[in-house]
Motif scaffolding. Structure first.
Motif, PDB file in Angstrom:
ATOM      1  N   PRO A 191       0.812  -1.214   0.000  1.00  0.00           N
ATOM      2  CA  PRO A 191       0.000   0.000   0.000  1.00  0.00           C
ATOM      3  C   PRO A 191       0.843   1.261   0.000  1.00  0.00           C
ATOM      4  O   PRO A 191       0.418   2.294  -0.509  1.00  0.00           O
ATOM      5  N   GLU A 192       2.037   1.186   0.595  1.00  0.00           N
ATOM      6  CA  GLU A 192       2.907   2.365   0.625  1.00  0.00           C
ATOM      7  C   GLU A 192       3.283   2.795  -0.784  1.00  0.00           C
ATOM      8  O   GLU A 192       3.334   3.995  -1.091  1.00  0.00           O
ATOM      9  N   GLU A 193       3.521   1.822  -1.652  1.00  0.00           N
ATOM     10  CA  GLU A 193       3.846   2.130  -3.044  1.00  0.00           C
ATOM     11  C   GLU A 193       2.614   2.618  -3.797  1.00  0.00           C
ATOM     12  O   GLU A 193       2.665   3.616  -4.526  1.00  0.00           O
ATOM     13  N   LEU A 194       1.482   1.941  -3.602  1.00  0.00           N
ATOM     14  CA  LEU A 194       0.259   2.307  -4.311  1.00  0.00           C
ATOM     15  C   LEU A 194      -0.270   3.663  -3.856  1.00  0.00           C
ATOM     16  O   LEU A 194      -0.816   4.421  -4.665  1.00  0.00           O
ATOM     17  N   ALA A 195      -0.127   3.981  -2.572  1.00  0.00           N
ATOM     18  CA  ALA A 195      -0.606   5.268  -2.051  1.00  0.00           C
ATOM     19  C   ALA A 195       0.082   6.435  -2.742  1.00  0.00           C
ATOM     20  O   ALA A 195      -0.497   7.531  -2.851  1.00  0.00           O
ATOM     21  N   GLY A 196       1.299   6.211  -3.210  1.00  0.00           N
ATOM     22  CA  GLY A 196       2.029   7.274  -3.899  1.00  0.00           C
ATOM     23  C   GLY A 196       1.401   7.688  -5.211  1.00  0.00           C
ATOM     24  O   GLY A 196       1.726   8.755  -5.747  1.00  0.00           O
ATOM     25  N   PHE A 197       0.503   6.868  -5.734  1.00  0.00           N
ATOM     26  CA  PHE A 197      -0.175   7.198  -6.989  1.00  0.00           C
ATOM     27  C   PHE A 197      -1.400   8.072  -6.755  1.00  0.00           C
ATOM     28  O   PHE A 197      -1.973   8.603  -7.696  1.00  0.00           O
ATOM     29  N   SER A 198      -1.830   8.184  -5.490  1.00  0.00           N
ATOM     30  CA  SER A 198      -3.041   8.929  -5.160  1.00  0.00           C
ATOM     31  C   SER A 198      -2.710  10.374  -4.807  1.00  0.00           C
ATOM     32  O   SER A 198      -1.673  10.648  -4.199  1.00  0.00           O
ATOM     33  N   VAL A 199      -3.612  11.290  -5.148  1.00  0.00           N
ATOM     34  CA  VAL A 199      -3.405  12.695  -4.776  1.00  0.00           C
ATOM     35  C   VAL A 199      -3.730  12.909  -3.295  1.00  0.00           C
ATOM     36  O   VAL A 199      -3.376  13.937  -2.735  1.00  0.00           O
ATOM     37  N   ARG A 200      -4.412  11.921  -2.680  1.00  0.00           N
ATOM     38  CA  ARG A 200      -4.720  11.988  -1.249  1.00  0.00           C
ATOM     39  C   ARG A 200      -4.316  10.673  -0.584  1.00  0.00           C
ATOM     40  O   ARG A 200      -5.174   9.837  -0.253  1.00  0.00           O
TER      41      ARG A 200
ATOM     42  N   GLU B 184     -19.836  -4.068   9.036  1.00  0.00           N
ATOM     43  CA  GLU B 184     -21.277  -3.911   8.826  1.00  0.00           C
ATOM     44  C   GLU B 184     -21.802  -4.916   7.801  1.00  0.00           C
ATOM     45  O   GLU B 184     -22.931  -5.419   7.929  1.00  0.00           O
ATOM     46  N   ILE B 185     -21.016  -5.238   6.784  1.00  0.00           N
ATOM     47  CA  ILE B 185     -21.481  -6.176   5.756  1.00  0.00           C
ATOM     48  C   ILE B 185     -21.097  -7.617   6.088  1.00  0.00           C
ATOM     49  O   ILE B 185     -21.206  -8.514   5.242  1.00  0.00           O
ATOM     50  N   GLY B 186     -20.668  -7.858   7.316  1.00  0.00           N
ATOM     51  CA  GLY B 186     -20.420  -9.220   7.769  1.00  0.00           C
ATOM     52  C   GLY B 186     -19.034  -9.748   7.509  1.00  0.00           C
ATOM     53  O   GLY B 186     -18.776 -10.941   7.713  1.00  0.00           O
ATOM     54  N   LYS B 187     -18.118  -8.884   7.065  1.00  0.00           N
ATOM     55  CA  LYS B 187     -16.751  -9.321   6.846  1.00  0.00           C
ATOM     56  C   LYS B 187     -15.978  -9.339   8.167  1.00  0.00           C
ATOM     57  O   LYS B 187     -16.391  -8.752   9.167  1.00  0.00           O
ATOM     58  N   THR B 188     -14.830 -10.015   8.164  1.00  0.00           N
ATOM     59  CA  THR B 188     -13.938 -10.038   9.311  1.00  0.00           C
ATOM     60  C   THR B 188     -12.641  -9.348   8.909  1.00  0.00           C
ATOM     61  O   THR B 188     -11.729  -9.985   8.379  1.00  0.00           O
ATOM     62  N   PRO B 189     -12.561  -8.026   9.104  1.00  0.00           N
ATOM     63  CA  PRO B 189     -11.340  -7.325   8.711  1.00  0.00           C
ATOM     64  C   PRO B 189     -10.253  -7.451   9.764  1.00  0.00           C
ATOM     65  O   PRO B 189     -10.530  -7.462  10.969  1.00  0.00           O
ATOM     66  N   VAL B 190      -9.014  -7.592   9.328  1.00  0.00           N
ATOM     67  CA  VAL B 190      -7.860  -7.605  10.230  1.00  0.00           C
ATOM     68  C   VAL B 190      -6.855  -6.572   9.726  1.00  0.00           C
ATOM     69  O   VAL B 190      -6.747  -6.333   8.523  1.00  0.00           O
ATOM     70  N   ILE B 191      -6.141  -5.963  10.655  1.00  0.00           N
ATOM     71  CA  ILE B 191      -5.129  -4.970  10.301  1.00  0.00           C
ATOM     72  C   ILE B 191      -3.785  -5.661  10.133  1.00  0.00           C
ATOM     73  O   ILE B 191      -3.373  -6.467  10.971  1.00  0.00           O
ATOM     74  N   CYS B 192      -3.117  -5.339   9.063  1.00  0.00           N
ATOM     75  CA  CYS B 192      -1.813  -5.933   8.771  1.00  0.00           C
ATOM     76  C   CYS B 192      -0.863  -4.839   8.325  1.00  0.00           C
ATOM     77  O   CYS B 192      -1.194  -4.044   7.441  1.00  0.00           O
ATOM     78  N   ARG B 193       0.318  -4.786   8.961  1.00  0.00           N
ATOM     79  CA  ARG B 193       1.334  -3.826   8.522  1.00  0.00           C
ATOM     80  C   ARG B 193       1.734  -4.138   7.084  1.00  0.00           C
ATOM     81  O   ARG B 193       1.777  -5.292   6.686  1.00  0.00           O
ATOM     82  N   HIS B 194       2.018  -3.078   6.316  1.00  0.00           N
ATOM     83  CA  HIS B 194       2.351  -3.304   4.905  1.00  0.00           C
ATOM     84  C   HIS B 194       3.632  -4.137   4.802  1.00  0.00           C
ATOM     85  O   HIS B 194       4.713  -3.728   5.181  1.00  0.00           O
ATOM     86  N   SER B 195       3.428  -5.360   4.309  1.00  0.00           N
ATOM     87  CA  SER B 195       4.506  -6.337   4.205  1.00  0.00           C
ATOM     88  C   SER B 195       4.171  -7.284   3.066  1.00  0.00           C
ATOM     89  O   SER B 195       2.997  -7.632   2.887  1.00  0.00           O
ATOM     90  N   PRO B 196       5.156  -7.713   2.288  1.00  0.00           N
ATOM     91  CA  PRO B 196       4.872  -8.603   1.152  1.00  0.00           C
ATOM     92  C   PRO B 196       4.098  -9.840   1.577  1.00  0.00           C
ATOM     93  O   PRO B 196       4.457 -10.512   2.539  1.00  0.00           O
ATOM     94  N   GLY B 197       3.006 -10.117   0.850  1.00  0.00           N
ATOM     95  CA  GLY B 197       2.207 -11.301   1.137  1.00  0.00           C
ATOM     96  C   GLY B 197       1.161 -11.108   2.207  1.00  0.00           C
ATOM     97  O   GLY B 197       0.330 -11.998   2.429  1.00  0.00           O
ATOM     98  N   TYR B 198       1.210  -9.944   2.910  1.00  0.00           N
ATOM     99  CA  TYR B 198       0.270  -9.711   4.005  1.00  0.00           C
ATOM    100  C   TYR B 198       0.273 -10.907   4.963  1.00  0.00           C
ATOM    101  O   TYR B 198       1.338 -11.387   5.345  1.00  0.00           O
TER     102      TYR B 198
END
Length: 328
Positions: A131-140, A181-195
């Motif tokens: 995400p660190e690399e991809l975020a660089g493509f965004s204006v925000r 809210e939509i029933g998913k199970t989100p987990v936080i992962c530090r940006h690392s290859p392969g998550y």
């Protein structure tokens, strides 16, 4: 309702659209590529037809009612690239699901962020790119994260959310709340290859193939062992949880033996040695990687084993009695 756009009409965009539509949200599948009108229409129609096919499959398994199919499909809208400026300006969440190439991601994220509103959250669904690399493509970049849905996105609960360094905590919280809210199970992962999952899968799958290569067992017996042993263990307990359940010392000694006899790839991580030194061996000592100080361990064991028994019953894998019938 929350304005949601699935950016890209491929497999991931279709799955994400189905998830949100099933949960009651209107969602638009946006073909974000400039192509002839007839080609765009054909692609979008194919996308919606796949969602309909998935829903029909779920109905055949009695997961949803037949009357639900048309209701859910009515929430899935289609839009070609010429509708992007107005659509993205009004979007609250944009889930980017274009092909997994850096060029495609760069183009889609850059253009989408230019068209999106100031408070719009853009989440890539990349399975490999940081995400660190991809975020660089965004204006925000403060409104950008990665949200890796596992295929099939309309069934697998997990979403690996990985914010870049610039992502606002409030943005992360908004995305997590929406996914829950939509029933998913989100987990936080530090940006690392392969998550998380891809990294675990890669190790396990390579080792399974390596055992076939070395003649340790047939492919059929390895897969049978996974389905009736390895897999069902970790359907009821996580890998870390199972380490504490069985004992940190067991993993530590097993890792040392395997690293000496099979290869350095089995070497125990440093944290296991530190836990051994402290005597924090898991559930049996009250602390391991998890802290069980406030846990009713008898109730915890019963809950886990009860879930395990339910799964064995469902898979028809319970032990047999003296008559040869499976106990229930």
């Amino acid at each position: 309702m929350t304005a949601i756009v699935a950016l890209g009409a491929g497999r991931m965009g279709r799955g994400i659209a189905q998830v949100f539509a099933t949960a009651g949200h209107d969602v638009t599948i946006l073909d974000f590529k400039d192509r002839p009108a007839d080609d765009a229409e054909e692609l979008l129609d194919t996308a919606k037809a796949e969602v309909a096919e998935n829903l029909a499959f779920l109905q055949s398994l009695d997961v949803i009612d037949v009357d639900d199919i048309d209701i859910i499909l009515a929430r899935v809208h289609l839009a070609a690239n010429d509708a992007a400026p107005d659509l993205l300006a009004k979007a609250e969440f944009i889930f980017e699901g274009v092909p997994e190439t850096l060029e495609a991601k760069k183009d889609a994220i850059a253009r989408a962020s230019e068209l999106a509103g100031d408070d719009t959250i853009i989440a890539s669904t990349s399975s490999t790119m940081l995400p660190e690399e991809l975020a660089g493509f965004s204006v925000r970049p403060n409104h950008f994260l990665n949200a890796h849905f596992l295929n099939p996105a309309y069934l697998i609960p997990l979403v690996e959310v990985s914010p870049g360094d610039a992502a606002d905590v409030a943005v992360q919280d908004r995305l997590m709340a929406l996914l829950e809210e939509i029933g998913k199970t989100p987990v936080i992962c530090r940006h690392s290859p392969g998550y998380i999952v891809a990294r675990l899968q890669c190790i396990a799958m390579n080792e399974a193939v390596r055992m076939v290569e070395e003649g340790i067992a047939t492919a059929e017996d390895i897969d049978r062992a996974v389905r009736t042993g390895f897999g069902i263990r970790y359907a009821t307990m996580g890998l870390i949880e199972f380490t504490d359940w069985g004992g940190v010392d067991i993993l530590y000694y097993a890792s040392n033996y395997l690293s000496r006899t099979v290869g350095d790839r089995f070497a125990a991580p440093e944290i296991l040695g530190k836990l051994m030194e402290r005597g924090d061996l898991g559930l049996k000592t009250g602390k391991g990687i998890y802290d069980f100080a406030d846990t009713d361990t008898d109730a915890y064991r019963r809950e886990k084993l009860s879930t395990f028994v339910d799964l064995l019953r469902h898979l028809d894998l319970m032990p047999v009695d003296a008559s040869g019938k499976r106990i229930s």
